[in-house]
Write an enzyme that holds these catalytic residues in place. Sequence first.
Site, PDB file in Angstrom:
ATOM      1  CB  ILE A  83      -0.908   0.016   1.248  1.00 15.21           C
ATOM      2  CG1 ILE A  83      -1.741  -1.270   1.308  1.00 15.21           C
ATOM      3  CG2 ILE A  83      -1.795   1.252   1.263  1.00 15.21           C
ATOM      4  CD1 ILE A  83      -2.387  -1.517   2.653  1.00 15.21           C
ATOM      5  CB  CYS A  84       1.321   3.991  -2.356  1.00 20.94           C
ATOM      6  SG  CYS A  84       2.134   5.589  -2.491  1.00 20.94           S
ATOM      7  CG  LEU A  85      -1.721   5.428   3.900  1.00 21.72           C
ATOM      8  CD1 LEU A  85      -2.677   6.349   3.146  1.00 21.72           C
ATOM      9  CD2 LEU A  85      -2.518   4.433   4.733  1.00 21.72           C
TER      10      LEU A  85
END
Length: 150
Positions: A83-85
Site C-alpha cells: 500500500i502506498c500511504l
Amino acid sequence: LQLFPRSETQRLVQEPVPGISALPDESNARYFHVVIAGPADSPFEGGTFKLELFLPEEYPMAAPKVRFMTKIYHPNVDKLGRICLDILKDKWSPALQIRTVLLSIQALLSAPNPDDPLANDVAEEWKKMKPVRPLESSKTGLPLYQIGFY
C-alpha cells in the site's frame, strides 16, 4: 509485546471501527487479521478486503507493516498488496495507532489517489474511467466508477 500495543489491541477488539475488523493472531500477538468492508458510495462498495498487519519490534517507533491479501484493482496498491500511504512510510509518528492506519486505508478505498500511484498501469486506467452514472454519489459528492477486480 509492550504495554502500549496490548492496550491498543484491547481497544481495537472491544471498540471496533465501523466497517473494520482487526483481530490479533492466536499464536502471534504482533500479527493481525484485518477485514475492511468496501466503503459505501465508493468504487469498492460491497467488497470485503482481507489485509494482514504486522507490528515490528520497533513499534510504535516504526510503522506497522500492512498489505492487502485480497487482490484489488487500486492505483495505490500493487499486485503484491503493498500500500502506498504516507503514514506507512515517511509520515509515520509514534502518536499514530493501528486504528488510525486502518481508518486511513479505509479512506484510501473511498478516495484513491492516481496522481501518487504505486501501480502506474492501474493509475493510468483509473484516470480514463468514466462515471457509471451521470449523477454524483449522494453522500460524498464524488462520481461513482465502474471498477474491476483482478
